[in-house]
Design a protein around this motif. Structure first.
Motif, mmCIF file in Angstrom:
data_model
loop_
_atom_site.group_PDB
_atom_site.id
_atom_site.type_symbol
_atom_site.label_atom_id
_atom_site.label_comp_id
_atom_site.label_asym_id
_atom_site.label_seq_id
_atom_site.Cartn_x
_atom_site.Cartn_y
_atom_site.Cartn_z
ATOM 1 N N ILE A 423 0.794 -1.194 -0.101
ATOM 2 C CA ILE A 423 -0.260 -0.118 -0.161
ATOM 3 C C ILE A 423 0.586 1.114 0.053
ATOM 4 O O ILE A 423 0.613 2.239 -0.906
ATOM 5 N N VAL A 424 1.893 1.172 1.124
ATOM 6 C CA VAL A 424 2.639 2.452 1.078
ATOM 7 C C VAL A 424 3.758 2.536 0.211
ATOM 8 O O VAL A 424 4.018 3.501 -0.737
ATOM 9 N N ALA A 425 4.623 1.550 -0.025
ATOM 10 C CA ALA A 425 5.900 1.639 -0.698
ATOM 11 C C ALA A 425 5.610 1.611 -2.179
ATOM 12 O O ALA A 425 6.571 1.812 -3.223
ATOM 13 N N VAL A 426 4.363 1.154 -2.808
ATOM 14 C CA VAL A 426 4.060 0.979 -4.130
ATOM 15 C C VAL A 426 2.950 1.912 -4.527
ATOM 16 O O VAL A 426 3.225 2.832 -5.273
ATOM 17 N N TYR A 427 1.859 1.688 -3.849
ATOM 18 C CA TYR A 427 0.497 2.620 -4.583
ATOM 19 C C TYR A 427 0.579 4.064 -3.958
ATOM 20 O O TYR A 427 0.458 4.982 -4.761
ATOM 21 N N LEU A 428 1.028 4.358 -2.689
ATOM 22 C CA LEU A 428 1.160 5.779 -2.101
ATOM 23 C C LEU A 428 2.431 6.263 -2.587
ATOM 24 O O LEU A 428 2.297 7.414 -2.810
ATOM 25 N N PHE A 429 3.505 5.575 -2.818
ATOM 26 C CA PHE A 429 4.697 6.080 -3.109
ATOM 27 C C PHE A 429 4.597 6.506 -4.685
ATOM 28 O O PHE A 429 5.358 7.040 -5.167
ATOM 29 N N ASN A 433 7.045 5.855 -9.655
ATOM 30 C CA ASN A 433 8.059 6.229 -8.693
ATOM 31 C C ASN A 433 8.915 5.039 -8.279
ATOM 32 O O ASN A 433 10.231 5.041 -8.222
ATOM 33 N N PHE A 434 8.211 4.123 -8.014
ATOM 34 C CA PHE A 434 8.651 2.671 -7.313
ATOM 35 C C PHE A 434 9.485 2.031 -8.392
ATOM 36 O O PHE A 434 10.712 1.533 -8.056
ATOM 37 N N TRP A 435 9.047 2.065 -9.523
ATOM 38 C CA TRP A 435 9.605 1.237 -10.889
ATOM 39 C C TRP A 435 10.713 1.916 -10.974
ATOM 40 O O TRP A 435 11.957 1.424 -11.225
ATOM 41 N N PRO A 447 12.124 -7.424 -16.074
ATOM 42 C CA PRO A 447 11.143 -7.411 -17.224
ATOM 43 C C PRO A 447 9.793 -6.440 -16.978
ATOM 44 O O PRO A 447 9.373 -6.730 -15.830
ATOM 45 N N GLY A 448 9.497 -5.891 -17.916
ATOM 46 C CA GLY A 448 8.388 -5.131 -17.907
ATOM 47 C C GLY A 448 7.000 -5.784 -17.464
ATOM 48 O O GLY A 448 6.236 -5.363 -16.568
ATOM 49 N N TRP A 449 6.845 -7.071 -17.870
ATOM 50 C CA TRP A 449 5.646 -8.081 -17.434
ATOM 51 C C TRP A 449 5.710 -8.277 -15.944
ATOM 52 O O TRP A 449 4.662 -8.762 -15.548
ATOM 53 N N TYR A 450 7.008 -7.912 -15.204
ATOM 54 C CA TYR A 450 6.816 -8.165 -13.803
ATOM 55 C C TYR A 450 5.999 -7.099 -13.089
ATOM 56 O O TYR A 450 5.777 -7.217 -11.870
ATOM 57 N N LYS A 451 5.992 -5.963 -13.798
ATOM 58 C CA LYS A 451 5.036 -4.619 -13.140
ATOM 59 C C LYS A 451 3.799 -5.136 -12.819
ATOM 60 O O LYS A 451 3.435 -4.843 -11.564
ATOM 61 N N LEU A 455 1.958 -5.171 -9.210
ATOM 62 C CA LEU A 455 1.030 -4.136 -8.854
ATOM 63 C C LEU A 455 -0.359 -5.091 -8.394
ATOM 64 O O LEU A 455 -1.314 -4.493 -7.724
ATOM 65 N N TYR A 456 -0.850 -5.963 -9.282
ATOM 66 C CA TYR A 456 -2.018 -6.708 -9.081
ATOM 67 C C TYR A 456 -2.010 -8.254 -8.506
ATOM 68 O O TYR A 456 -2.738 -8.400 -7.635
ATOM 69 N N ILE A 457 -1.036 -8.765 -9.143
ATOM 70 C CA ILE A 457 -1.235 -10.502 -8.568
ATOM 71 C C ILE A 457 -0.453 -10.578 -7.174
ATOM 72 O O ILE A 457 -1.233 -11.314 -6.468
ATOM 73 N N ALA A 458 0.517 -9.943 -6.928
ATOM 74 C CA ALA A 458 0.896 -10.031 -5.418
ATOM 75 C C ALA A 458 -0.045 -9.567 -4.429
ATOM 76 O O ALA A 458 -0.099 -10.249 -3.329
ATOM 77 N N PRO A 459 -0.668 -8.343 -4.384
ATOM 78 C CA PRO A 459 -1.634 -8.189 -3.521
ATOM 79 C C PRO A 459 -2.844 -9.177 -3.528
ATOM 80 O O PRO A 459 -3.158 -9.417 -2.300
ATOM 81 N N ILE A 460 -3.175 -9.612 -4.455
ATOM 82 C CA ILE A 460 -4.099 -10.662 -4.391
ATOM 83 C C ILE A 460 -3.733 -12.043 -3.658
ATOM 84 O O ILE A 460 -4.252 -12.455 -2.834
ATOM 85 N N LEU A 461 -2.557 -12.606 -4.090
ATOM 86 C CA LEU A 461 -1.997 -13.727 -3.303
ATOM 87 C C LEU A 461 -1.764 -13.309 -2.002
ATOM 88 O O LEU A 461 -1.760 -14.233 -1.144
#
Length: 518
Positions: A423-429, A433-435, A447-451, A455-461
């Motif tokens: 939440i903080v270090a990716v979305y609010l930052f 900026n994170f990338w 790789p760009g496909w890791y972005k 953003l989406y798969i890691a939070p769901i998991l």
């Protein structure tokens, strides 16, 4: 801004980060999770969780740590305040920083209240093995008697924590880095020697029981078991990834804060993951389970053995756990004769090294908090933390069931703090900026496909261990003593984080606009 200590060498940083990740979870918790979750059925979701959750969160924490280090911060409160204010006004960002700092402080203290005792047990059993103290005795009774001997328990706890205090008190480059440069290679050498021995061990007791059976149990995909227990196995796998990589603690951020602003985090983060996985999957997975399988006739009851190999392996899986290393495996070492003294000492010393290199990172987090946030000298802060650990460790020794209850809360809070990471270090930052920060000075291009994974798969998991551990947490009864410790740590962590941010950023909080910018 005062110059902070930094890692002296790249290899020192990698070994320290790997040491932080490589702990008791690699050699005790991992085999336990494998054994209790269908063997090969566990490995499939384990690697899925590693790729889609473990690596992304690892990179997030490396980026956050280096970013905080630019401002002279090695603790989560001020770091996450700085990152949150990229999207929020300072007064709103303040509370994200305070809550993050509170969770990191309470988690580190509560986890070490019992983790340091587990390391002490390993130190004790290294001595008991080399001297043959439990040889010729009932190993279960011997372990119970050891835990009842509080003086002996505190002796080995004290030896461990005093050495930790000395190492941390010497600083990052002159203390921690030097210690891990010795301990980590020794850890890998001991583990490789044991794995080599196990590979040639064969069938030491019964030709029907060999180490190969143990390897088959781990590496043969059990699709039927996975289909029948998908939720439970996925939950166990994602939870193990958090424990094994030391995610959601604030410790990776602390170590990464000692990097220079242009030092690589992309390849370095991946390298530490690789070293940890080698220690866990290749080494940790090749010791306890194959060894227990080869010596099954010595540790599995005769009536269970008579039912066949699958029943015996299921019995071993049910019995695997923390106590297994101190009750059943000593029976294996006893069965080896004099060689068992050497291999028993090597096994428990391996556990001690693994635990020590993880604990040193958590110890440094609290010392950094006192040093950077409260202006307490490192030499003094080191012994203040020692006293905190001693006080918080007393209930572990004297209150039955306290450790398991606190561990249930720690498991939940790990995933909760990881949620704050995203939440903080990716979305609010802000994702862009994170990338950009991830690739600042990077030795590799992610790789760009890791972005979208980040953003989406890691939070769901992440919801898997978060919901699962919460359900487990609320289903268990938490006594008054653990709740008292948890609440007290929250209060102290909240006050400390609030004070540290207010003291350093008072002007911009008062004006509610960003003033300090590196």
């Amino acid at each position: 801004m005062e110059q902070r200590d930094q890692w002296a060498t790249k290899i020192g940083l990698i070994l320290a980060m790997a040491g932080n990740a490589v702990g008791l979870g690699n050699f005790v918790r991992f085999p336990t999770q494998v054994a209790q979750n269908g063997g090969g059925a566990f490995m499939v979701p384990y690697f899925v969780a590693l790729f889609f959750l473990g690596i992304p969160v690892m990179w997030i924490e490396w980026v956050a740590g280096r970013y905080g280090g630019k401002y002279g911060h090695g603790t989560l409160g001020p770091t996450y305040y700085l990152m949150a204010r990229e999207s929020l006004k300072p007064r709103s960002a303040l509370w994200l920083g305070v809550i993050s700092g509170m969770l990191a402080f309470s988690l580190t203290v509560l986890l070490n209240s019992y983790y340091l005792h587990l390391i002490g047990w390993s130190a004790a059993y290294s001595w008991f093995s080399i001297t043959g103290a439990y040889f010729g005795q009932n190993t279960g009774d011997f372990f119970s008697n050891y835990l009842s001997n509080h003086g002996e328990v505190f002796l080995f706890w004290g030896i461990t924590v005093i050495l930790l205090s000395i190492a941390v008190g010497q600083g990052v480059s002159k203390g921690i880095e030097r210690w891990v440069k010795v301990m980590m290679p020794l850890l890998y050498i001991f583990a490789i020697i044991m794995v080599g021995y196990i590979f040639v061990l064969g069938s030491p007791i019964d030709p029907n029981w060999s180490t190969i059976d143990g390897f088959k149990f781990i590496w043969s995909p059990n699709w039927s078991y996975l289909g029948d227990h998908l939720w439970d196995v996925m939950l166990a796998a994602t939870g193990q990834i958090f424990f094994t990589l030391s995610l959601g603690m604030g410790i990776i951020q602390n170590y990464a804060s000692y990097l220079g602003p242009k030092d690589d985090v992309a390849l370095s983060g991946l390298a530490t993951v690789s070293l940890n996985e080698f220690a866990e999957v290749v080494l940790g997975g090749s010791i306890a389970i194959p060894l227990a399988t080869a010596y099954a006739p010595k540790i599995v009851p005769a009536d269970v053995l008579a039912k066949g190999k699958s029943e015996a392996l299921a019995w071993i899986g049910q019995k695997f756990g923390l106590g297994f290393s101190y009750t059943s495996l000593p029976n294996v070492f006893v069965s080896m004769g004099d060689a068992g003294k050497l291999f028993g000492a090597m096994w428990f010393l391996l556990l001690w090294f693994a635990g020590f290199t993880s604990a040193i990172a958590m110890y440094n987090y609290l010392v950094a908090l006192l040093e950077e946030d409260l202006n307490i000298k490192r030499s003094i802060g080191t012994w203040i933390v020692f006293l905190i650990y001693f006080i918080m460790g007393l209930p572990v020794v004297y209150i039955s069931g306290y450790m398991d209850q606190v561990d249930a809360w720690v498991s939940f809070q790990l995933t909760l703090l990881a949620l704050f990471d995203i939440i903080v270090a990716v979305y609010l930052f802000k994702p862009d900026n994170f990338w950009k920060e991830l690739h600042e000075g990077a030795w590799m291009e992610v790789p760009g496909w890791y972005k979208p994974i980040i953003l989406y798969i890691a939070p769901i998991l992440l919801l898997l261990p978060l919901v699962g551990t919460f359900k487990s947490f609320i289903s268990g009864r938490i006594g008054i003593a653990p709740w008292t410790a948890i609440i007290v740590m929250w209060i102290i962590g909240f006050i400390e984080s609030y004070y540290s941010i207010k003291r350093k950023y008072a002007e911009e909080l008062e004006k509610n606009e960003v003033i300090v910018k590196v």
